[in-house]
Design a protein around this motif. Structure first.
Motif, PDB file in Angstrom:
ATOM      1  N   UNK A   1       0.835  -1.210   0.000  1.00 24.11           N
ATOM      2  CA  UNK A   1       0.000   0.000   0.000  1.00 24.11           C
ATOM      3  C   UNK A   1       0.867   1.257   0.000  1.00 24.11           C
ATOM      4  N   UNK A   2       1.879   1.307   0.868  1.00 22.17           N
ATOM      5  CA  UNK A   2       2.731   2.503   0.934  1.00 22.17           C
ATOM      6  C   UNK A   2       3.492   2.702  -0.372  1.00 22.17           C
TER       7      UNK A   2
ATOM      8  N   UNK B   1       4.062   5.765  -5.404  1.00 20.70           N
ATOM      9  CA  UNK B   1       4.213   5.669  -6.859  1.00 20.70           C
ATOM     10  C   UNK B   1       3.080   6.378  -7.586  1.00 20.70           C
ATOM     11  N   UNK B   2       1.853   6.161  -7.144  1.00 19.67           N
ATOM     12  CA  UNK B   2       0.701   6.713  -7.871  1.00 19.67           C
ATOM     13  C   UNK B   2       0.562   8.214  -7.684  1.00 19.67           C
ATOM     14  N   UNK B   3       1.141   8.760  -6.621  1.00 21.25           N
ATOM     15  CA  UNK B   3       1.030  10.211  -6.378  1.00 21.25           C
ATOM     16  C   UNK B   3       2.398  10.899  -6.398  1.00 21.25           C
TER      17      UNK B   3
ATOM     18  N   UNK C   1      -1.693  15.508  -2.260  1.00 16.55           N
ATOM     19  CA  UNK C   1      -2.514  14.403  -1.770  1.00 16.55           C
ATOM     20  C   UNK C   1      -3.452  14.844  -0.653  1.00 16.55           C
ATOM     21  N   UNK C   2      -4.497  14.016  -0.450  1.00 10.99           N
ATOM     22  CA  UNK C   2      -5.483  14.265   0.598  1.00 10.99           C
ATOM     23  C   UNK C   2      -5.689  12.986   1.418  1.00 10.99           C
TER      24      UNK C   2
ATOM     25  N   UNK D   1      -5.905   8.704   0.462  1.00 10.86           N
ATOM     26  CA  UNK D   1      -5.201   7.618   1.139  1.00 10.86           C
ATOM     27  C   UNK D   1      -6.177   6.562   1.646  1.00 10.86           C
ATOM     28  N   UNK D   2      -7.285   6.998   2.200  1.00  6.91           N
ATOM     29  CA  UNK D   2      -8.281   6.041   2.681  1.00  6.91           C
ATOM     30  C   UNK D   2      -8.819   5.209   1.523  1.00  6.91           C
ATOM     31  N   UNK D   3      -9.120   5.860   0.405  1.00  7.81           N
ATOM     32  CA  UNK D   3      -9.649   5.136  -0.752  1.00  7.81           C
ATOM     33  C   UNK D   3      -8.672   4.074  -1.232  1.00  7.81           C
ATOM     34  N   UNK D   4      -7.379   4.389  -1.206  1.00  6.18           N
ATOM     35  CA  UNK D   4      -6.387   3.406  -1.625  1.00  6.18           C
ATOM     36  C   UNK D   4      -6.266   2.284  -0.591  1.00  6.18           C
ATOM     37  N   UNK D   5      -6.275   2.627   0.683  1.00  2.00           N
ATOM     38  CA  UNK D   5      -6.157   1.619   1.732  1.00  2.00           C
ATOM     39  C   UNK D   5      -7.310   0.626   1.669  1.00  2.00           C
TER      40      UNK D   5
END
Length: 450
Positions: free
Chosen positions: A393-394, A399-401, A406-407, A411-415
């Motif tokens: 995840x980290x 990589x994606x950002x 960022x917000x 991060x929550x959506x990715x987690x």
């Protein structure tokens, strides 16, 4: 950056509620070219800023942040501006810019730079006993160059500094040239990766430069000669930190890494893009500040490459960097992250329960409780996901950002995508981010694999 303008042409604020007097709407900066001439003995700065930007709405006025210095000449798209005002830290320039148009503003200015008072102390360009330190987070950039001082507006930088030859200059990015003329030297740096204004810096001092590591990232220290011996001890494990963080967080996001150590003591170290700055008091020859060395290095991923779109999301900087301290402790034979969490949690229980991690407000945005609670939140998430998913995840996050803004919501959506139980992850974040009361922590026993 989405600038709120209330429908008014030439809006003058980007609307960040934590620093409402800084930031400007209506445009996005593409690049800053700064040509600075600085006299150390007299603290005299002469500057020229060429700012290239793109309008996000039709503009009748362009505004920049600039405090404590005097503007002498302004041009827009090569034509001298006939009307501009400069007061209360704002430079307002009359213009006629169409929506979507690229434009260039050239500003000549000068004076005796000094830090600006703020709720978080003095920020910006500050004289040392012999030299300069620039510490701008969150709102000190305007003390040395005209800018759109908002964390969400990232741009390319070229910084040229001319100063007296005995002095070494460090600024963001790659040193592309160094020219000596008579008793003065011009240093030119290029920062290609997008950078927020608060991460831009200039450091000047009577320094030596030493190489600390050639791989996995070129790393050097710039510091007074008398501190070199201590530096080789206190920064001696930085290469191991770099290897660990590259494995856990993904590739180092910049071309090189420089540690500056001032001859003066500093209350706290600070990070800039590709650079960390420590005081002489942080080098004791016994690794007494090693956790801070890890903390500042981790900011290169969390804060510098991934920068908060608004100061509300400051935990994405400080919680992550604090957790990196604990990961280094765990990997280097110190307390495990779980032990660090238990220790921090016990301390937090005895402190006021008035911190909302998801929106701490300007008064608490740099409170130590935010650092620790943010780090604990990540550890609880690690326990829920397991090591493989958590560190993937980290790495996906960085990589994606990469080089973006960022917000917390992102991060929550990715987690959530890394867990088979979306509800459990969302509940976890609601407990730790959206409630002032400190949740209970259930200790688990696990350690990083080599």
């Amino acid at each position: 950056m989405v600038a709120r303008n209330n429908g008014q042409p030439g809006a003058t604020t980007a609307g960040d509620p934590y620093v409402p007097t800084h930031g400007n709407g209506g445009y996005h900066v593409e690049s800053y070219e700064l040509d600075l001439d600085y006299r150390v003995n007299s603290n005299r700065l002469t500057g020229r800023a060429t700012i290239t930007a793109v309008a996000t709405q039709a503009l009748s006025r362009i505004s920049f942040d600039l405090s404590g210095l005097r503007v002498s000449k302004v041009s827009v798209n090569g034509r001298r501006a006939q009307r501009y005002t400069h007061r209360s830290g704002k430079l307002h320039i009359s213009a006629n810019i169409t929506d979507g148009a690229e434009f260039t503003v050239d500003i000549q200015y000068g004076g005796s730079p000094k830090p600006e008072d703020s709720p978080w102390g003095e920020l910006g360009w500050e004289e040392l006993t012999e030299g300069v330190i620039v510490a701008s987070q969150p709102s000190g950039a305007a003390t040395w160059f005209p800018c759109n001082d908002h964390p969400g507006d990232k741009a390319h930088y070229r910084i040229a500094v001319t100063t007296d030859s005995p002095y070494q200059v460090v600024a963001n990015g790659r040193l592309v040239s160094r020219r000596v003329k008579a008793s003065r030297t011009t240093w030119v740096f290029d920062q290609a990766a997008p950078m927020a204004t608060y991460l831009a810096t200039v450091q000047i001092g009577r320094y030596d430069a030493i190489e600390l590591a050639a791989s996995p990232v070129t790393t050097r220290a710039v510091l007074p000669a008398a501190l070199v011996r201590n530096a080789k001890v206190d920064l001696g494990r930085q290469q191991d930190m770099m290897k660990l963080f590259c494995r856990l967080f993904g590739p180092y996001p910049f071309g090189a890494y420089t540690v500056v150590v001032t001859d003066d003591p500093l209350e706290i170290p600070l990070e800039a893009q590709g650079i960390s700055v420590f005081g002489s008091n942080h080098l004791d020859g016994r690794r007494g500040s090693e956790r801070l060395v890890a903390h500042e290095l981790a900011h290169q991923w969390f804060g510098n490459s991934l920068t908060p779109a608004s100061w509300q999301y400051i935990w994405l900087n400080e919680g992550f960097a604090c957790y990196a301290e604990w990961l280094w402790s765990e990997a280097s034979g110190g307390l495990t992250a779980t032990q660090q969490v238990s220790k921090a949690h016990a301390r937090l229980k005895g402190l006021p329960q008035d911190l909302l991690l998801s929106d701490p407000g300007p008064e608490l945005m740099f409170d130590d409780r935010l650092y620790k609670r943010g780090a604990i939140t990540l550890h609880v998430l690690r326990q829920h996901l397991g090591d493989d998913a958590f560190f993937e995840l980290l790495r996906t996050w960085t990589k994606s950002h990469r080089h973006g803004s960022v917000t917390t919501h992102e991060f929550i959506a990715l987690a959530v995508s890394f867990s088979p139980d979306e509800g459990a992850v969302r509940h976890l974040f609601a407990l730790w981010l959206d409630s002032t009361e400190l949740p209970a922590f259930r200790s688990g026993r696990f350690r990083l694999r080599p």
